[in-house]
Enzyme design. Structure first.
Site, PDB file in Angstrom:
ATOM      1  N   LYS A 200       0.827  -1.216   0.000  1.00  0.00           N
ATOM      2  CA  LYS A 200       0.000   0.000   0.000  1.00  0.00           C
ATOM      3  C   LYS A 200       0.859   1.262   0.000  1.00  0.00           C
ATOM      4  CE  LYS A 200      -1.926  -0.783   3.974  1.00  0.00           C
ATOM      5  NZ  LYS A 200      -1.400  -2.063   4.482  1.00  0.00           N
TER       6      LYS A 200
ATOM      7  N   ARG B  88      -9.486   1.287   8.931  1.00  0.00           N
ATOM      8  CA  ARG B  88      -9.081  -0.083   9.208  1.00  0.00           C
ATOM      9  C   ARG B  88     -10.158  -0.848   9.957  1.00  0.00           C
ATOM     10  NH1 ARG B  88      -3.226   0.478   9.032  1.00  0.00           N
ATOM     11  NH2 ARG B  88      -2.123  -1.368   9.695  1.00  0.00           N
TER      12      ARG B  88
ATOM     13  N   ARG C  96      11.619  -6.261   5.620  1.00  0.00           N
ATOM     14  CA  ARG C  96      11.538  -4.864   6.037  1.00  0.00           C
ATOM     15  C   ARG C  96      12.043  -4.690   7.470  1.00  0.00           C
ATOM     16  NH1 ARG C  96       5.774  -2.111   5.532  1.00  0.00           N
ATOM     17  NH2 ARG C  96       5.385  -2.977   7.570  1.00  0.00           N
TER      18      ARG C  96
ATOM     19  N   ARG D  53      11.718  -1.789  12.176  1.00  0.00           N
ATOM     20  CA  ARG D  53      10.433  -1.433  12.775  1.00  0.00           C
ATOM     21  C   ARG D  53      10.116  -2.432  13.870  1.00  0.00           C
ATOM     22  NH1 ARG D  53       5.546  -0.004   8.750  1.00  0.00           N
ATOM     23  NH2 ARG D  53       4.446  -1.160  10.362  1.00  0.00           N
TER      24      ARG D  53
ATOM     25  N   ARG E 154      -0.512  -8.920  13.481  1.00  0.00           N
ATOM     26  CA  ARG E 154      -1.039  -7.900  12.555  1.00  0.00           C
ATOM     27  C   ARG E 154      -1.823  -8.531  11.419  1.00  0.00           C
ATOM     28  NH1 ARG E 154       4.380  -5.546  11.419  1.00  0.00           N
ATOM     29  NH2 ARG E 154       3.462  -4.391   9.713  1.00  0.00           N
TER      30      ARG E 154
HETATM   31  P1  ADP Z   1       1.112  -2.054   8.197  1.00  0.00           P
HETATM   32  O1  ADP Z   1      -0.116  -1.898   7.382  1.00  0.00           O
HETATM   33  O2  ADP Z   1       2.297  -2.464   7.394  1.00  0.00           O
HETATM   34  O3  ADP Z   1       0.913  -2.872   9.430  1.00  0.00           O
HETATM   35  P2  ADP Z   1       0.940   0.704   9.166  1.00  0.00           P
HETATM   36  O4  ADP Z   1       2.075   1.640   9.133  1.00  0.00           O
HETATM   37  O5  ADP Z   1      -0.251   1.036   8.345  1.00  0.00           O
HETATM   38  O6  ADP Z   1       1.587  -0.668   8.748  1.00  0.00           O
HETATM   39  O7  ADP Z   1       0.453   0.494  10.678  1.00  0.00           O
HETATM   40  C1  ADP Z   1       1.327   0.154  11.722  1.00  0.00           C
HETATM   41  C2  ADP Z   1       0.557   0.080  13.058  1.00  0.00           C
HETATM   42  O8  ADP Z   1       0.003   1.374  13.357  1.00  0.00           O
HETATM   43  C3  ADP Z   1      -0.645  -0.863  13.076  1.00  0.00           C
HETATM   44  O9  ADP Z   1      -0.269  -2.186  13.377  1.00  0.00           O
HETATM   45  C4  ADP Z   1      -1.508  -0.221  14.168  1.00  0.00           C
HETATM   46  O10 ADP Z   1      -1.044  -0.525  15.458  1.00  0.00           O
HETATM   47  C5  ADP Z   1      -1.293   1.255  13.941  1.00  0.00           C
HETATM   48  N1  ADP Z   1      -2.292   1.855  13.024  1.00  0.00           N
HETATM   49  C6  ADP Z   1      -2.033   2.463  11.830  1.00  0.00           C
HETATM   50  N2  ADP Z   1      -3.156   2.910  11.263  1.00  0.00           N
HETATM   51  C7  ADP Z   1      -4.164   2.575  12.093  1.00  0.00           C
HETATM   52  C8  ADP Z   1      -5.585   2.733  12.060  1.00  0.00           C
HETATM   53  N3  ADP Z   1      -6.197   3.348  11.034  1.00  0.00           N
HETATM   54  N4  ADP Z   1      -6.301   2.239  13.099  1.00  0.00           N
HETATM   55  C9  ADP Z   1      -5.720   1.632  14.129  1.00  0.00           C
HETATM   56  N5  ADP Z   1      -4.403   1.439  14.231  1.00  0.00           N
HETATM   57  C10 ADP Z   1      -3.620   1.901  13.225  1.00  0.00           C
END
Ligand code: ADP
Length: 187
Positions: free
Chosen positions: A13, A88, A127, A133, A144
């Site tokens: 994404k 999400r 990654r 990370r 996740r």
């Molecule tokens: P990825 O999709 O690769 O897991 P993101 O950078 O989108 O990575 O998200 C990393 C973390 O940030 C998630 O596992 C969650 O804890 C938090 N997070 C990000 N966006 C949201 C959201 N819209 N709602 C709830 N938690 C979020």
């Protein structure tokens, strides 16, 4: 144009979002990036979000919906946004709808990136060693992916019912996938 990028962690994404943002001139907004910056800067938001993120759990909707409201209400977002990593949950999707409706706008496209699970895990582990990370540790990765299946995947049906969903094959070269994305959103 309001575009949502929906897909499991590691599905590409962020990479594709950056390409679409460059092509359209629209801002790409990533709640993950905003949260990581908040954690790094030790802001009140960062302090609330940190342990959820480290465990691979979603940050609670009450916190995220406030953040979404803030970013969608900025002047930058007035003509459209590439939404990366949000909504999400169904509650977040309803909040996005409400905020856009206030300005007579609506979601134009939702893209779901389809990538086999083994490939997702491989990418996320890669990654982890490149970017360090903390939520790319193996246990957090499994968590996740499970959280995605339980809480985020229901959004696929939510948006399919509205006729705005396109599934994108998320494997192949970055350029090939970008071509599929451009065709789906007509840019
Ligand atoms: P990825 O999709 O690769 O897991 P993101 O950078 O989108 O990575 O998200 C990393 C973390 O940030 C998630 O596992 C969650 O804890 C938090 N997070 C990000 N966006 C949201 C959201 N819209 N709602 C709830 N938690 C979020």
């Amino acid at each position: 144009m309001y575009i949502i990028l929906l897909g499991p962690p590691g599905s590409g994404k962020g990479t594709q979002g950056a390409i679409v943002a460059a092509r359209t001139g629209l801002p790409r907004i990533s709640t993950g990036d905003l949260l990581r910056a908040a954690v790094r800067d030790e802001t009140p938001l960062g302090r609330q979000a940190k342990h959820f993120m480290e465990q691979g759990l979603l940050v609670p909707d009450e916190i995220i919906i406030g953040l979404i409201q803030e970013v969608l209400n900025t002047p930058d977002a007035a003509n459209g946004v590439i939404m990366d990593g949000f909504p999400r949950t169904v509650a977040q999707a309803e909040a996005v709808d409400r905020l856009l409706a206030e300005r007579n706008a609506a979601i134009d496209h939702v893209l779901t990136f389809e990538v086999p699970k083994e490939e997702l895990v491989r990418r996320l582990l890669g990654r982890a060693s490149d970017e360090r990370r903390s939520d790319d540790a193996p246990e957090a990765i499994e968590r996740r992916l499970e959280v995605y299946r339980n809480e985020t995947e229901p959004l696929i049906a939510f948006y399919r019912d509205r006729g705005v969903l396109t599934a994108i094959q998320g494997t192949g070269s970055i350029d090939t996938i970008a071509m599929r994305v451009e065709e789906a959103v007509g840019i």
